[in-house]
Design a protein around this motif. Structure first.
Motif, PDB file in Angstrom:
ATOM      1  N   TYR A  69       0.844  -1.341  -0.194  1.00  0.00           N
ATOM      2  CA  TYR A  69       0.159  -0.066   0.211  1.00  0.00           C
ATOM      3  C   TYR A  69       0.707   1.562  -0.010  1.00  0.00           C
ATOM      4  O   TYR A  69       0.065   2.475  -0.447  1.00  0.00           O
ATOM      5  N   LYS A 246      -2.130   2.474   7.858  1.00  0.00           N
ATOM      6  CA  LYS A 246      -3.681   3.508   7.433  1.00  0.00           C
ATOM      7  C   LYS A 246      -3.120   5.005   6.863  1.00  0.00           C
ATOM      8  O   LYS A 246      -3.896   5.557   5.996  1.00  0.00           O
ATOM      9  N   GLN A 247      -2.109   5.256   7.221  1.00  0.00           N
ATOM     10  CA  GLN A 247      -1.689   6.408   6.098  1.00  0.00           C
ATOM     11  C   GLN A 247      -1.502   6.343   4.582  1.00  0.00           C
ATOM     12  O   GLN A 247      -2.103   6.811   3.867  1.00  0.00           O
ATOM     13  N   ILE A 250      -4.886   5.539   3.593  1.00  0.00           N
ATOM     14  CA  ILE A 250      -5.202   6.424   2.193  1.00  0.00           C
ATOM     15  C   ILE A 250      -4.397   7.180   1.467  1.00  0.00           C
ATOM     16  O   ILE A 250      -6.051   7.792   0.320  1.00  0.00           O
ATOM     17  N   ASP A 251      -3.584   7.198   1.293  1.00  0.00           N
ATOM     18  CA  ASP A 251      -3.074   7.765  -0.058  1.00  0.00           C
ATOM     19  C   ASP A 251      -2.837   6.980  -1.205  1.00  0.00           C
ATOM     20  O   ASP A 251      -2.834   7.819  -1.547  1.00  0.00           O
ATOM     21  N   GLN A 253      -5.461   4.597  -1.831  1.00  0.00           N
ATOM     22  CA  GLN A 253      -7.046   5.243  -2.415  1.00  0.00           C
ATOM     23  C   GLN A 253      -7.190   6.466  -3.529  1.00  0.00           C
ATOM     24  O   GLN A 253      -7.914   6.854  -4.134  1.00  0.00           O
ATOM     25  N   ALA A 254      -6.172   7.389  -2.510  1.00  0.00           N
ATOM     26  CA  ALA A 254      -6.608   8.659  -3.469  1.00  0.00           C
ATOM     27  C   ALA A 254      -5.560   8.202  -4.866  1.00  0.00           C
ATOM     28  O   ALA A 254      -6.440   8.875  -6.033  1.00  0.00           O
TER      29      ALA A 254
END
Length: 431
Positions: A69, A246-247, A250-251, A253-254
């Motif tokens: 990720y 977790k971060q 988020i990144d 997905q962006a």
């Protein structure tokens, strides 16, 4: 298991085997001709791109303790970008492939996809009440290979067949073998856009035991590889590693949302209802809005499934129940063209006319509903191959790329009205 299957009609079996072989040969040749060398995106050559970017290298990174990720993975491995939020369980599931050299892993996965296509065929045949015949299994498998949905799966190497097969098993066996259905839900949990609508529909259907088993296995299946990644990303501190991952998610997905075929306004592959609404309003909706529309779409199908369960009515995956569940999943939330394979069991069920509500329809109605369900799987118009060759006005492009979703939405409305006939006693109860 296989001993109960007979050869069937020899001529049909030979013809189906020939067609299946030709389809696989043509697809393999196209993969080689359009092969994507692992690395940056290449819109011209996309053969096996999803296998490289979504299966092999993410699993290879996980084996090495690198989060797929994260940006480090995207920089150090020959991939287009980091993966979106797939469950770590699906990455771990493909870890054995990552232990093989790339070329050998590619061949092994192609063979695995063929095995899964045959399994989808066999599950659909037995669920629809047809005889256990290899000639029929080969016919259905060949039809899958020649469909737009099946071809793009083989060509790109995505794990669609795994999700579709697991969904069929979960829906079919949830009432009778909840543990098996729970194992299938573990596979489905790899993709939140699959497991979320399916879980809600199964809950309304009353498949509580299967959902409990599935949730338990999914949490355990995701937790173990997630902790492994967190321990490595946090340099031995799991808590710090969780914060980092977790971060990263988020990144990632962006980044994922910037892909042209992911945004509904520009997508030619989306077949869910909201993608078409967004296309014609020229608005790219947020994830929250996606979920809100999904709940609205699923509301009536969930009420129908609840009523059917209360009355002890369930004709399973190849009947009205399966058609309602699969169509609701397609219409309700984020579906691509390859997801049309979910409708394989109810298509055969409608054509055979041996289970549930399909028995009470005329042969003409059975054929019509089967053709409607087949449409998005065989619609080759909304593809780059076609759209790129004709200079169509924007409004025509919107029309062409909207038709699959419109057909699926129409099918869902028809199924809802068909339930009214069941409720009013016009159709006999089934089990």
């Amino acid at each position: 298991m296989f001993s109960s299957w007979s050869l069937g009609h020899r001529g049909l079996a030979a013809a189906a085997f020939l067609m299946l072989t030709l389809g696989l040969y043509a697809t393999a040749a196209r993969i080689i001709y359009k092969y994507q060398t692992p690395g940056p995106p290449d819109p011209i050559n996309e053969g096996y791109c999803d296998f490289h970017n979504g299966i092999y290298f993410p699993s290879k990174a996980m084996v090495e303790g690198i989060s797929p990720y994260g940006a480090r993975y995207a920089n150090e491995f020959p991939v287009a970008r980091q993966i979106p939020f797939f469950s770590p369980s699906i990455v771990a599931l493909h870890a054995p492939l990552a232990l093989l050299p790339l070329r050998l892993a590619e061949v092994a996965y192609f063979a695995a996809m063929l095995a899964m296509a045959l399994a989808i065929s066999m599950q659909s045949i037995t669920a629809s009440g047809l005889e256990k015949r290899w000639d029929l299994a080969l016919v259905v498998a060949a039809a899958i290979v020649f469909s737009r949905a099946g071809h793009v799966t083989f060509f790109n190497g995505y794990f669609t067949f795994e999700l579709v097969l697991a969904t069929i098993i979960a829906v079919r066996y949830a009432p009778s073998r909840p543990v098996l259905a729970g194992i299938a839900l573990l596979v489905i949990s790899a993709k939140p856009t699959y497991v979320l609508p399916l879980g809600l529909l199964m809950l309304a259907r009353g498949n509580v035991r299967a959902l409990i088993y599935g949730a338990t296995l999914s949490i355990a299946g995701a937790a173990l590889p997630f902790i492994w990644l967190a321990w490595n990303e946090g340099n031995g501190n799991v808590v710090d590693g969780i914060t980092v991952i977790k971060q990263q998610i988020i990144d990632s997905q962006a980044v994922h949302h910037l892909e042209p075929n992911e945004l509904p306004v520009r997508s030619w592959t989306r077949i869910d209802l909201f993608a078409i609404i967004a296309k014609w309003t020229e608005q790219d909706p947020s994830d929250v809005l996606h979920l809100g529309v999904m709940m609205l779409v699923l509301l009536i199908p969930m009420m129908i499934l609840f009523r059917l369960a209360r009355d002890g009515i369930d004709d399973n995956v190849a009947g009205f129940t399966g058609a309602l569940i699969m169509t609701s999943m397609i219409v309700g939330l984020y579906r691509q063209s390859y997801d049309a394979l979910l409708l394989t069991p109810p298509i055969l069920g409608a054509l055979a006319g041996r289970v549930g509500v399909w028995q009470s329809l005329s042969k003409r109605s059975q054929l019509i509903v089967a053709l409607v369900m087949l449409f998005p799987a065989y619609n080759y118009l909304s593809t780059q191959m076609i759209l790129g060759r004709f200079e169509l006005p924007p409004v025509w492009i919107r029309l062409v790329t909207s038709v699959n979703a419109v057909v699926m939405a129409g099918l869902l409305i028809w199924l809802i009205f068909l339930f009214r006939r069941v409720r009013n006693g016009a159709l006999p109860p089934y089990s």
